[in-house]
Scaffold this motif. Structure first.
Motif, PDB file in Angstrom:
ATOM      1  N   VAL A 157       1.111  -1.186  -0.058  1.00 24.68           N
ATOM      2  CA  VAL A 157       0.102  -0.109   0.079  1.00 24.68           C
ATOM      3  C   VAL A 157       0.774   1.354  -0.060  1.00 24.68           C
ATOM      4  CG1 VAL A 157      -1.704   1.139   1.267  1.00 24.68           C
ATOM      5  CG2 VAL A 157      -1.523  -1.394   1.481  1.00 24.68           C
ATOM      6  N   PHE A 158       0.472   2.109  -0.780  1.00 23.22           N
ATOM      7  CA  PHE A 158       1.210   3.435  -0.759  1.00 23.22           C
ATOM      8  C   PHE A 158       0.562   4.648  -0.329  1.00 23.22           C
ATOM      9  CE2 PHE A 158       2.497   1.092  -4.572  1.00 23.22           C
ATOM     10  CZ  PHE A 158       3.928   0.497  -4.100  1.00 23.22           C
ATOM     11  N   PRO A 159       0.574   4.976   0.940  1.00 28.55           N
ATOM     12  CA  PRO A 159       0.029   6.152   1.465  1.00 28.55           C
ATOM     13  C   PRO A 159       0.312   7.657   0.732  1.00 28.55           C
ATOM     14  CG  PRO A 159       1.394   5.271   3.132  1.00 28.55           C
ATOM     15  CD  PRO A 159       1.451   4.361   2.072  1.00 28.55           C
ATOM     16  N   ARG A 160      -0.344   8.173   0.190  1.00 25.35           N
ATOM     17  CA  ARG A 160       0.119   9.311  -0.454  1.00 25.35           C
ATOM     18  C   ARG A 160      -0.319  10.547   0.425  1.00 25.35           C
ATOM     19  NH1 ARG A 160      -1.565   7.912  -6.787  1.00 25.35           N
ATOM     20  NH2 ARG A 160       0.206   6.396  -7.156  1.00 25.35           N
ATOM     21  N   THR A 161       0.831  10.905   1.321  1.00 19.14           N
ATOM     22  CA  THR A 161       0.380  11.869   2.326  1.00 19.14           C
ATOM     23  C   THR A 161       0.303  13.214   1.841  1.00 19.14           C
ATOM     24  OG1 THR A 161       1.359  10.380   3.778  1.00 19.14           O
ATOM     25  CG2 THR A 161       1.239  12.624   4.521  1.00 19.14           C
ATOM     26  N   GLY A 162      -0.673  13.767   2.448  1.00 17.15           N
ATOM     27  CA  GLY A 162      -1.133  15.395   2.189  1.00 17.15           C
ATOM     28  C   GLY A 162       0.051  16.208   3.479  1.00 17.15           C
ATOM     29  N   LEU A 163      -0.425  17.367   3.580  1.00 18.95           N
ATOM     30  CA  LEU A 163       0.252  18.376   4.708  1.00 18.95           C
ATOM     31  C   LEU A 163      -0.302  17.829   6.047  1.00 18.95           C
ATOM     32  CD1 LEU A 163       0.146  21.394   2.659  1.00 18.95           C
ATOM     33  CD2 LEU A 163       2.075  20.478   3.080  1.00 18.95           C
ATOM     34  N   VAL A 164       0.456  17.524   6.824  1.00 18.29           N
ATOM     35  CA  VAL A 164       0.060  16.832   8.147  1.00 18.29           C
ATOM     36  C   VAL A 164       0.079  18.146   9.164  1.00 18.29           C
ATOM     37  CG1 VAL A 164       0.742  15.531   9.922  1.00 18.29           C
ATOM     38  CG2 VAL A 164       1.194  14.696   7.627  1.00 18.29           C
ATOM     39  N   VAL A 165      -1.295  18.312   9.719  1.00 17.04           N
ATOM     40  CA  VAL A 165      -1.278  19.476  10.694  1.00 17.04           C
ATOM     41  C   VAL A 165      -0.984  19.083  11.915  1.00 17.04           C
ATOM     42  CG1 VAL A 165      -2.954  21.022  11.653  1.00 17.04           C
ATOM     43  CG2 VAL A 165      -3.434  20.046   9.406  1.00 17.04           C
ATOM     44  N   ALA A 166       0.130  19.325  12.477  1.00 11.82           N
ATOM     45  CA  ALA A 166       0.818  19.039  13.842  1.00 11.82           C
ATOM     46  C   ALA A 166       1.355  20.116  14.414  1.00 11.82           C
ATOM     47  CB  ALA A 166       1.752  17.809  13.664  1.00 11.82           C
ATOM     48  N   ARG A 167       1.533  20.083  15.898  1.00 10.57           N
ATOM     49  CA  ARG A 167       1.998  21.201  16.353  1.00 10.57           C
ATOM     50  C   ARG A 167       3.396  21.616  16.224  1.00 10.57           C
ATOM     51  NH1 ARG A 167       1.026  21.930  23.104  1.00 10.57           N
ATOM     52  NH2 ARG A 167       2.134  23.941  23.330  1.00 10.57           N
ATOM     53  N   SER A 168       4.183  20.410  16.009  1.00 16.23           N
ATOM     54  CA  SER A 168       5.602  20.554  15.794  1.00 16.23           C
ATOM     55  C   SER A 168       6.081  19.574  14.733  1.00 16.23           C
ATOM     56  CB  SER A 168       6.472  20.601  16.994  1.00 16.23           C
ATOM     57  OG  SER A 168       6.155  19.212  17.338  1.00 16.23           O
ATOM     58  N   GLY A 169       6.896  20.022  13.824  1.00 14.58           N
ATOM     59  CA  GLY A 169       7.279  19.102  12.812  1.00 14.58           C
ATOM     60  C   GLY A 169       6.515  19.269  11.511  1.00 14.58           C
ATOM     61  N   ASP A 211      -4.600  -2.727   8.627  1.00  8.97           N
ATOM     62  CA  ASP A 211      -5.651  -3.827   9.069  1.00  8.97           C
ATOM     63  C   ASP A 211      -6.746  -4.233   7.988  1.00  8.97           C
ATOM     64  OD1 ASP A 211      -4.590  -3.701  11.557  1.00  8.97           O
ATOM     65  OD2 ASP A 211      -5.930  -2.068  12.367  1.00  8.97           O
ATOM     66  N   THR A 212      -6.696  -3.303   6.844  1.00  3.38           N
ATOM     67  CA  THR A 212      -7.844  -3.671   5.833  1.00  3.38           C
ATOM     68  C   THR A 212      -7.108  -4.146   5.123  1.00  3.38           C
ATOM     69  OG1 THR A 212      -8.851  -1.475   6.408  1.00  3.38           O
ATOM     70  CG2 THR A 212      -9.623  -2.387   4.391  1.00  3.38           C
ATOM     71  N   GLY A 213      -7.552  -5.633   4.780  1.00  7.86           N
ATOM     72  CA  GLY A 213      -6.930  -6.556   3.769  1.00  7.86           C
ATOM     73  C   GLY A 213      -7.312  -6.311   2.342  1.00  7.86           C
ATOM     74  N   GLY A 214      -8.432  -5.475   1.845  1.00  8.83           N
ATOM     75  CA  GLY A 214      -8.722  -5.332   0.777  1.00  8.83           C
ATOM     76  C   GLY A 214      -7.957  -4.078  -0.118  1.00  8.83           C
ATOM     77  N   LEU A 215      -7.164  -3.404   0.701  1.00 10.73           N
ATOM     78  CA  LEU A 215      -6.598  -2.146   0.306  1.00 10.73           C
ATOM     79  C   LEU A 215      -5.127  -2.480  -0.172  1.00 10.73           C
ATOM     80  CD1 LEU A 215      -7.601   0.687   2.735  1.00 10.73           C
ATOM     81  CD2 LEU A 215      -7.895   0.491   0.269  1.00 10.73           C
ATOM     82  N   SER A 216      -4.824  -2.055  -1.530  1.00 13.36           N
ATOM     83  CA  SER A 216      -3.315  -2.122  -1.765  1.00 13.36           C
ATOM     84  C   SER A 216      -3.322  -0.885  -2.990  1.00 13.36           C
ATOM     85  CB  SER A 216      -3.085  -3.735  -2.728  1.00 13.36           C
ATOM     86  OG  SER A 216      -3.998  -3.871  -3.780  1.00 13.36           O
ATOM     87  N   GLY A 217      -2.041  -0.791  -3.445  1.00 12.79           N
ATOM     88  CA  GLY A 217      -1.785   0.263  -4.327  1.00 12.79           C
ATOM     89  C   GLY A 217      -1.782   1.718  -3.643  1.00 12.79           C
ATOM     90  N   PRO A 218      -2.015   2.643  -4.351  1.00  9.46           N
ATOM     91  CA  PRO A 218      -2.172   4.195  -3.766  1.00  9.46           C
ATOM     92  C   PRO A 218      -3.459   4.356  -2.994  1.00  9.46           C
ATOM     93  CG  PRO A 218      -2.622   4.252  -6.175  1.00  9.46           C
ATOM     94  CD  PRO A 218      -2.461   2.754  -5.760  1.00  9.46           C
ATOM     95  N   VAL A 219      -3.080   4.966  -1.756  1.00  6.57           N
ATOM     96  CA  VAL A 219      -4.410   5.623  -1.066  1.00  6.57           C
ATOM     97  C   VAL A 219      -4.079   7.108  -0.734  1.00  6.57           C
ATOM     98  CG1 VAL A 219      -5.894   5.207   0.930  1.00  6.57           C
ATOM     99  CG2 VAL A 219      -5.027   3.222  -0.299  1.00  6.57           C
ATOM    100  N   ASN A 220      -4.719   7.856  -0.969  1.00  2.00           N
ATOM    101  CA  ASN A 220      -4.531   9.243  -0.704  1.00  2.00           C
ATOM    102  C   ASN A 220      -4.894   9.561   0.989  1.00  2.00           C
ATOM    103  OD1 ASN A 220      -3.938  10.035  -3.078  1.00  2.00           O
ATOM    104  ND2 ASN A 220      -5.967  10.880  -3.636  1.00  2.00           N
TER     105      ASN A 220
END
Length: 294
Positions: A157-169, A211-220
């Motif tokens: 699975v490829f989690p294509r991550t956006g801009l993470v809203v976090a207090r630091s980092g 945990d989700t067995g049916g997911l593979s490939g890119p996921v935004n």
């Protein structure tokens, strides 16, 4: 479960390790130095070396390691470092997993919405092709490097991550101090879309991918409704009770950031179609909720 993680000291990795261990999972951390604790396993991405003995029994592997895209000006040398840290590391890990007699059931291998390039105001999901430019080309090579794991039958699975809203980092870690000082404001004309996700939702989404067995490939991994930089600026000022009078003109950004400024000023309206279709429910679907949580 026994779960191995690279990039465990970064923003996402630290939070993911904490979350998994809080629920009783056995976490193994891949490190580039000699192991100093029982939960550490040595790897050397540059040399394509992984201590596979430490991965035996792992049911999932989450690969988050990579040099920071916005940490330095994009010189030719740093662009090569960005590429090598992702492509070489992914290839080494994917090959190591494929060589195991009993490989893990899932390999969650990091990626980013930079894959799509500048999408303007067009709502874009995982069915869209790669964009043009350095970041899209980097993301394509990054994902392609996981092919040994895919070929070995490991759900990848490829989690294509956006801009993470976090207090630091991350990007938001740089924004919060400026806005707290009353120095926050629009970048350019503020019309560009930002596809964000709260840190809490990002960790929950990564665990959902495991945990989700049916997911593979890119996921935004982005919230359902991207917002413009102008809207982000207004929300930041509202939540922190600070004025947002400043604007950083595009020419100033280009002078300060060089080639990376094009991606800061670019627009990405990315939506998480596959994540939503798989039943994931966001804790912070709106930007104001994500900023308040941070």
């Amino acid at each position: 479960m026994r779960i191995a993680i690279t990039g465990s000291t970064g923003l996402i990795g630290t939070a993911l390790v904490r979350s998994l261990r809080a629920d009783g999972h056995d976490v193994v951390r891949l490190v580039r130095r000699a192991p100093a604790a029982a939960d550490e396993v040595r790897w050397d991405p540059g040399r394509q070396e992984v201590d596979t003995a430490g991965l035996v029994g792992c049911e999932a592997v989450v690969h988050l390691a990579g040099a920071g895209v916005g940490d330095h000006r994009w010189t030719a040398a740093y662009k090569q470092e960005l590429r090598d840290s992702r492509v070489l590391g992914t290839r080494a890990l994917a090959s190591a997993l494929a060589s195991l007699d009993a490989p893990p059931g899932v390999f969650v291998s990091g990626s980013a919405i930079g894959y799509y390039g500048d999408t303007g105001d067009r709502r874009t999901d995982e069915s869209a092709p790669a964009g043009h430019g350095f970041l899209p080309e980097l993301c394509v090579a990054w994902e392609d490097a996981a092919k040994p794991a895919e070929d070995a039958g490991i759900r990848t699975v490829f989690p294509r991550t956006g801009l993470v809203v976090a207090r630091s980092g991350g990007a938001w870690g740089r924004l919060f101090p400026l806005f707290r000082l009353g120095l926050g404001g629009r970048l350019g004309d503020g019309s560009q879309y930002w596809s964000f996700i709260s840190l809490t939702d990002h960790i929950r989404a990564l665990r959902h991918l495991i945990d989700t067995g049916g997911l593979s490939g890119p996921v935004n991994l982005t919230a359902p409704e991207p917002v413009t930089n102008r809207e982000v600026t207004a929300v930041m000022g509202h939540v922190l009770h600070r004025p947002t009078l400043f604007t950083v003109p595009a020419p100033v950004l280009r002078a300060a950031l060089g080639e990376f400024a094009g991606d800061v000023l670019g627009s990405q309206r990315i939506v998480p179609r596959r994540l939503l279709d798989s039943g994931f429910a966001f804790a912070h679907p709106r930007i104001i909720e994500a900023v308040r949580a941070a």
